[in-house]
Design a protein around this motif. Structure first.
Motif, PDB file in Angstrom:
ATOM      1  N   MET A  91       6.604  -8.202   1.489  1.00  0.00           N
ATOM      2  CA  MET A  91       4.566  -7.130   0.820  1.00  0.00           C
ATOM      3  C   MET A  91       3.470  -8.405   1.614  1.00  0.00           C
ATOM      4  N   THR A  92       3.066  -9.324   1.892  1.00  0.00           N
ATOM      5  CA  THR A  92       1.541  -9.615   2.468  1.00  0.00           C
ATOM      6  C   THR A  92       1.567  -9.794   3.498  1.00  0.00           C
ATOM      7  N   ASN A  93       2.904 -10.074   3.760  1.00  0.00           N
ATOM      8  CA  ASN A  93       3.166 -10.500   5.546  1.00  0.00           C
ATOM      9  C   ASN A  93       2.788  -8.696   5.763  1.00  0.00           C
ATOM     10  N   GLU A  94       3.318  -7.761   5.754  1.00  0.00           N
ATOM     11  CA  GLU A  94       3.918  -6.276   6.053  1.00  0.00           C
ATOM     12  C   GLU A  94       1.585  -6.684   6.212  1.00  0.00           C
ATOM     13  N   ILE A  95       1.224  -6.648   4.764  1.00  0.00           N
ATOM     14  CA  ILE A  95      -0.226  -5.715   4.955  1.00  0.00           C
ATOM     15  C   ILE A  95      -1.000  -6.562   6.398  1.00  0.00           C
ATOM     16  N   VAL A 119       0.031  -7.659   9.084  1.00  0.00           N
ATOM     17  CA  VAL A 119       0.378  -6.799  10.320  1.00  0.00           C
ATOM     18  C   VAL A 119      -0.360  -5.455  10.640  1.00  0.00           C
ATOM     19  N   VAL A 120      -0.109  -5.160   9.383  1.00  0.00           N
ATOM     20  CA  VAL A 120      -1.034  -3.905   9.680  1.00  0.00           C
ATOM     21  C   VAL A 120      -2.729  -3.872  10.183  1.00  0.00           C
TER      22      VAL A 120
END
Length: 96
Positions: free
Chosen positions: A1-5, A7-8
């Protein structure tokens, strides 16, 4: 989840930087055209001053260098004579 944030957020920052870059490229072109217009006006004003025998021959060219290229590039002012010069300076540039 934090990796996706992360990246965004990084993609968003890249998009913002891309927009700023596009604006500077566009402004760079417009500043170049505006400064060429100033030089043409100064040239015509100087020719007119020489033919009429006026003493203040180089004043129009001095006005062309009143603001640097970078001043104009990074400013939010519109690229018009009225935004950058006083009425008296505009008269000098127009050779009146």
């Amino acid at each position: 989840m934090t990796n996706e944030i992360i990246v965004v957020v990084l993609f968003s920052l890249c998009g913002i930087v891309l927009l700023i870059n596009q604006h500077l490229l566009y402004r760079n072109d417009k500043v170049g055209q505006f400064r060429l217009k100033l030089i043409d006006m100064a040239h015509m004003a100087t020719r007119k001053a020489i033919h009429s025998g006026m003493d203040d021959i180089g004043k129009a060219y001095e006005l062309c260098d009143k603001y640097s290229y970078e001043d104009m590039l990074y400013s939010l002012k519109p690229l018009t004579l009225e935004a950058w010069y006083t009425e008296e300076e505009i008269k000098i540039l127009k050779g009146k």
